[in-house]
Design a protein around this motif. Structure first.
Motif, short mmCIF file in Angstrom:
data_model
loop_
_atom_site.label_atom_id
_atom_site.label_comp_id
_atom_site.label_asym_id
_atom_site.label_seq_id
_atom_site.Cartn_x
_atom_site.Cartn_y
_atom_site.Cartn_z
N UNK A 170 0.79 -1.17 0.05
CA UNK A 170 -0.07 0.14 0.03
C UNK A 170 0.90 1.29 0.08
N UNK A 171 1.90 1.22 0.80
CA UNK A 171 2.81 2.47 0.78
C UNK A 171 3.41 2.48 -0.52
N UNK A 172 3.91 1.60 -1.19
CA UNK A 172 4.61 1.78 -2.60
C UNK A 172 3.57 2.21 -3.61
N UNK A 173 2.12 2.01 -3.62
CA UNK A 173 1.35 2.79 -4.24
C UNK A 173 0.97 4.24 -4.05
N UNK A 174 1.10 4.34 -2.72
CA UNK A 174 0.77 5.78 -2.27
C UNK A 174 1.91 6.75 -2.66
N UNK A 175 3.31 6.12 -2.64
CA UNK A 175 4.55 6.91 -3.16
C UNK A 175 4.54 7.03 -4.54
N UNK A 176 4.15 5.96 -5.28
CA UNK A 176 4.05 6.21 -6.76
C UNK A 176 2.96 7.16 -7.24
N UNK A 177 1.72 7.22 -6.49
CA UNK A 177 0.74 8.08 -7.06
C UNK A 177 1.27 9.57 -6.46
N UNK A 178 1.82 9.83 -5.50
CA UNK A 178 2.46 10.95 -5.20
C UNK A 178 3.54 11.50 -5.95
N UNK A 179 4.40 10.58 -6.41
CA UNK A 179 5.47 10.97 -7.56
C UNK A 179 4.87 11.50 -8.67
#
Length: 192
Positions: free
Chosen positions: A1-10
């Motif tokens: 979940x954290x990886x998806x959030x970081x990717x969306x933020x980027x």
């Protein structure tokens, strides 16, 4: 979940930076391939197939029809020779000569690219109608109040731009210096 959030933020950050940079570039233009002589700047490649993508986007955004390379070149100025912004409340003198050209026009625009409204409906001069001195040089006064000789009214607007279009001229991509293309000087002589 954290990886998806970081990717969306980027991705969101990249989109904002990309759209912001594109908006600034198409609004303010770029200096890619620009020719600057004194206070005057031209982009001789805008009328060719070699135009850079940023200039092409600016042309599309502004709806301008650039002068083709074989037809001439357009120089703009938004400041005088001392880098002071052109102010419609001040007296500005454009003097000297232009580079060789079959025909030229000098037009006064507001900063949005519209002709400056005035009671005389005088928006510029052409090489055919300007009053010259005996040596071929000229002097144009730009001011809010009437002046003798070649006078362009500003209507008292705060900021304006000048466009000098040279038609059928050797000035172009290979031009680099004032010696190659003697441009008229722009001098602010006083403000009211």
């Amino acid at each position: 979940m954290r990886l998806i959030l970081i990717t969306l933020t980027a991705l969101l950050l990249a989109t904002v930076v990309g759209v912001g940079a594109t908006w600034m570039t198409t609004t303010r233009g770029t200096d890619i391939g620009a020719l600057t002589i004194g206070a005057w700047t031209a982009r001789p490649r805008t009328g060719t197939a070699d135009v850079d993508p940023y200039s092409r986007a600016t042309i599309v955004r502004n709806g301008e029809l650039p002068i083709g390379t074989g037809d001439g070149v357009a120089f703009t100025a938004t400041a005088d020779d001392k880098k002071k912004a052109l102010d419609g409340r001040c007296d500005v003198v454009i003097s000297g000569v232009t580079p060789p050209a079959r025909f030229w026009t000098l037009t006064l625009y507001d900063r949005k690219g519209h002709l400056v409204a005035n009671s005389l409906q005088r928006y510029g001069f052409t090489s055919q109608e300007i009053v010259r001195q005996s040596d071929g040089s000229f002097e144009i006064r730009i001011a809010s109040r009437s002046r003798a000789g070649n006078w362009l009214p500003t209507g008292g607007i705060e900021r304006y731009a000048l466009m000098l279009r040279l038609y059928d001229t050797p000035v172009g991509v290979a031009t680099r210096t004032q010696r190659d293309a003697p441009m008229p000087t722009i001098t602010t002589v006083g403000c009211s």
